[in-house]
Scaffold this active site. Structure first.
Site, PDB file in Angstrom:
ATOM      1  N   TRP A 100       0.781  -1.257   0.029  1.00 16.05           N
ATOM      2  CA  TRP A 100      -0.141   0.107  -0.025  1.00 16.05           C
ATOM      3  C   TRP A 100       0.913   1.285  -0.150  1.00 16.05           C
ATOM      4  O   TRP A 100       0.426   2.104  -0.666  1.00 16.05           O
ATOM      5  CB  TRP A 100      -1.091  -0.070   1.177  1.00 16.05           C
ATOM      6  CG  TRP A 100      -1.708  -1.402   1.184  1.00 16.05           C
ATOM      7  CD1 TRP A 100      -1.820  -2.098   2.088  1.00 16.05           C
ATOM      8  CD2 TRP A 100      -2.603  -1.763   0.220  1.00 16.05           C
ATOM      9  NE1 TRP A 100      -2.455  -3.314   1.673  1.00 16.05           N
ATOM     10  CE2 TRP A 100      -3.095  -3.239   0.714  1.00 16.05           C
ATOM     11  CE3 TRP A 100      -3.114  -1.426  -1.271  1.00 16.05           C
ATOM     12  CZ2 TRP A 100      -3.960  -3.711  -0.373  1.00 16.05           C
ATOM     13  CZ3 TRP A 100      -3.919  -2.019  -2.069  1.00 16.05           C
ATOM     14  CH2 TRP A 100      -4.502  -3.149  -1.550  1.00 16.05           C
ATOM     15  N   ASP A 167      -1.113   6.815   6.463  1.00 15.43           N
ATOM     16  CA  ASP A 167      -2.514   5.961   6.185  1.00 15.43           C
ATOM     17  C   ASP A 167      -2.762   5.076   7.031  1.00 15.43           C
ATOM     18  O   ASP A 167      -1.966   4.070   7.424  1.00 15.43           O
ATOM     19  CB  ASP A 167      -2.003   5.275   4.893  1.00 15.43           C
ATOM     20  CG  ASP A 167      -2.973   4.008   4.610  1.00 15.43           C
ATOM     21  OD1 ASP A 167      -3.982   4.045   5.331  1.00 15.43           O
ATOM     22  OD2 ASP A 167      -2.705   3.259   3.548  1.00 15.43           O
ATOM     23  N   LYS A 191     -12.350  -0.884   7.843  1.00 15.07           N
ATOM     24  CA  LYS A 191     -11.968  -2.079   8.496  1.00 15.07           C
ATOM     25  C   LYS A 191     -12.367  -1.933  10.039  1.00 15.07           C
ATOM     26  O   LYS A 191     -12.824  -2.875  10.760  1.00 15.07           O
ATOM     27  CB  LYS A 191     -10.340  -2.026   8.348  1.00 15.07           C
ATOM     28  CG  LYS A 191      -9.945  -2.197   6.916  1.00 15.07           C
ATOM     29  CD  LYS A 191      -8.430  -2.237   6.720  1.00 15.07           C
ATOM     30  CE  LYS A 191      -7.964  -2.093   5.246  1.00 15.07           C
ATOM     31  NZ  LYS A 191      -8.385  -3.498   4.644  1.00 15.07           N
TER      32      LYS A 191
END
Length: 356
Positions: A100, A167, A191
């Protein structure tokens, strides 16, 4: 109603009590005679809910008044693009801890020079590097706080003299930290905090003052701030689901209580791995282990496939590892109960007894 044990990496489970509590609002939100998916984003009812959501975030995160909070469609992929487009003027540093971070760096490369401030590639991203090399005229350092694919998490954040962007999609509000040390935090909510479809961005006003304004309006953070997240029709239901989850976290006792709960869950699974005499092989180094994503392997791919199949037979869903690395992964986001983790731990012990 049958409910399985959901260990998916995202979207992930929401607390049953939250889902049950949402039922009435799906048909009659705040006595409007309309469901939450039907109300206007220009209505007082939506604005009140939006304001309350931001207030709950500020309270739970103990945010100072130096931050703006906005909600943006497009998920993480949009944020990979927007962070670079808004804040990359000369060059930007990226902590290379996995996939990511790569995607964010590669998106930002369209707008200027990017480089790795460090890298964990030498050990297949099984650890978090403890140093960063920042070049002159660097606009920001970007990190991925928790790496879902490799099962690593930051336990000590970088100390640097440039703006720090994080992030936090997969560990936001899972533990108590000093959020005010970051210049920007963004997170997809699917999430730990709600339904898929929106990313929240928390941005320091000083950083916003440096953001580009010569780019399309829809990609400007300042426009979302100016329009209070309603530049276009926002994802009303997703923001509402975040609101409900924030109330749940608050009612659970806030981040202190949530962190203790998450510690218990992670310990249950890691203890099985550590006590298996190598039957289960953890991917992440112990000092960098994630509480949110436990990654491990068995002796071979066939056994891992069998483990996934046997797990599904016992209502354990989502334990297959990411396609890029294989193996197994157990995601223990906020809504996963300690009872679910304990039941899975017992299954793992029994699987080892039968197959070890």
């Amino acid at each position: 109603m049958k409910r399985v044990f959901n260990f998916n990496a995202g979207p992930s489970p929401m607390p049953l009590e939250v889902l049950e509590g949402m039922k009435e609002d799906l048909t009659n939100f705040k006595n409007t005679g309309m469901g939450i998916t039907e109300i206007s984003h220009r209505s007082k009812e939506f604005q009140d809910m939006l304001d309350e959501t931001k207030a709950l975030l500020r309270q739970l995160m103990n945010l100072s008044d130096d931050y703006e909070i906005v909600f943006i469609q497009g998920g993480g992929t949009m944020q990979f693009l927007m962070t670079g487009y808004n804040f990359l003027h000369t060059r930007a540093a990226y902590a290379d801890t996995g996939v990511w971070a790569h995607k964010a760096r590669n998106s930002a490369a369209f707008f200027g020079e990017v480089y790795n401030a460090n890298s964990a590639e030498d050990k297949n991203y099984s650890y978090i590097p403890d140093t960063c090399e920042i070049r002159p005229d660097t606009d920001y350092l970007y990190i991925c706080a928790n790496n879902t694919i490799y099962g690593t998490e930051y336990w000590k954040f970088p100390e640097v003299d440039v703006p720090l962007i994080a992030d936090m999609s997969s560990d936001i509000l899972s533990r108590k930290i000093d959020f005010n040390r970051f210049d920007m935090i963004w997170a997809g909510i699917q999430k730990n905090l709600g339904a898929a479809g929106v990313a929240l961005a928390i941005i320091k006003k000083d950083l916003l003052a440096k953001a580009r304004t010569d780019i399309p309006e829809f990609l400007q953070y300042n426009i979302f701030v100016k329009k209070d997240s309603t530049y276009n029709t926002p994802p009303v239901f997703c923001i509402y689901s975040l609101n409900r989850m924030l109330h749940w976290i608050k009612n659970m006792g806030g981040l202190t209580a949530i962190e203790e709960r998450n510690k218990v869950k992670a310990k249950l699974i890691y203890d099985v791995i550590d006590e298996s005499d190598g039957f289960y092989k953890g991917h992440a180094e112990k000092a960098s282990r994630s509480r949110m994503n436990v990654t491990f392997n068995l002796a071979n791919a066939d056994m891992e496939k069998d483990f996934v199949a046997k797990a599904k037979e016992n209502d354990f869903i989502g334990v297959k590892g990411h396609r890029l690395v294989g193996g197994l992964r157990v995601s223990l986001y906020n809504a996963v109960t300690p009872e679910a983790a304990e039941t899975l731990a017992e299954f793992m012990k029994e699987y080892e007894r039968v197959n070890g």
